[in-house]
Design a protein around this motif. Sequence first.
Motif, short mmCIF file in Angstrom:
data_model
loop_
_atom_site.label_atom_id
_atom_site.label_comp_id
_atom_site.label_asym_id
_atom_site.label_seq_id
_atom_site.Cartn_x
_atom_site.Cartn_y
_atom_site.Cartn_z
N GLY A 199 0.58 -1.00 -0.08
CA GLY A 199 -0.18 -0.30 0.16
C GLY A 199 0.96 1.64 0.19
O GLY A 199 0.36 2.58 -0.61
N ARG A 200 1.21 1.29 0.45
CA ARG A 200 2.79 1.98 1.13
C ARG A 200 3.61 2.35 -0.33
O ARG A 200 3.21 3.67 -1.14
N ARG A 202 2.23 1.69 -3.39
CA ARG A 202 1.39 2.36 -4.56
C ARG A 202 0.89 3.99 -3.82
O ARG A 202 0.27 4.46 -5.10
N LEU A 203 0.63 3.62 -2.88
CA LEU A 203 0.87 5.52 -2.85
C LEU A 203 1.40 6.87 -3.36
O LEU A 203 1.74 7.38 -3.28
N ARG A 204 2.96 5.82 -3.09
CA ARG A 204 4.08 7.36 -3.42
C ARG A 204 3.86 6.94 -4.50
O ARG A 204 4.66 7.63 -5.88
N GLY A 206 1.67 6.98 -6.45
CA GLY A 206 -0.08 7.81 -7.26
C GLY A 206 -1.40 6.52 -7.12
O GLY A 206 -1.95 7.82 -7.68
N GLU A 207 -1.18 5.37 -6.78
CA GLU A 207 -2.18 4.93 -7.10
C GLU A 207 -3.08 4.84 -5.61
O GLU A 207 -3.11 4.27 -4.65
N ARG A 208 -3.68 6.06 -5.54
CA ARG A 208 -4.29 6.19 -4.26
C ARG A 208 -5.62 5.08 -3.75
O ARG A 208 -5.58 4.34 -2.81
N ALA A 209 -6.37 5.17 -5.15
CA ALA A 209 -7.66 3.79 -4.38
C ALA A 209 -6.44 2.29 -4.86
O ALA A 209 -6.97 1.12 -3.39
N ALA A 211 -3.63 2.02 -3.23
CA ALA A 211 -3.52 1.81 -2.06
C ALA A 211 -4.23 1.88 -1.02
O ALA A 211 -4.60 1.29 0.37
N VAL A 212 -6.01 2.21 -0.64
CA VAL A 212 -6.29 2.44 0.26
C VAL A 212 -7.06 1.03 0.53
O VAL A 212 -7.40 0.49 0.95
#
Length: 231
Positions: A199-200, A202-204, A206-209, A211-212
Amino acid sequence: RYLDGGHFDDALAVHGHALRAAEATGDLTGQARALLNIGATHLHLCRLADAGAALRDALGRFEAAGDRAGHGHALNTLAKIERRMGNSERAVEHLRRALAVGRESGDATAQARVLVDLAAVEVQRGRAGLAVDHLTAALGLVRAARHRFGEAAVLVNLGLAEVDLDRFDAADGHLTAALAAFRRFGNRQGEAWALVDLGRLRLRRGERAAAVDLFTAGLAIFRETGDPEGQ
């Protein structure tokens, strides 16, 4: 390993019985090992004072029994408490002593375990490059020893350090491999941490959905296993 994978109430019960049995038979090494496991379980539950008391007791009994390997393992676990409390210098001091014990005995698995924890300290200090060096050395040791669970544990930490260095493709490969291995072993804790670290990543990216979704899956496992740190 089964108990350590998220069955903490069972772990305290089983290791408590082991401690009483070892005390009844005068088995000093058995007492120390039971206390080590009790301390590690309290650490999972974020009960740092209880963990520290059990581990210091274990350390003294390992010393009295002349068990160098156990002594090194107890030092390694005490270092985790110091790291959680932000005492990085004390953590490194314990880990250097534990690493010396592992090298003295030629125990590759013990050395790898210490290198993983040294890497965690370096990540905490913002030195991910040095962490990768420690983890690469640890990976070589566990692969040479054919320690598949240890390899998964190293890979999840290596992937997280690579995320900090923006090495996203390498991190993705390592974290995905670790996740598959933890699922194969049935280790819920490892699975949850691999999900969170993915998840971290994916967040880095920019793939926020995405990551959630990964954080939510990890959180569900941490709640299921009663892991307050993970939650």
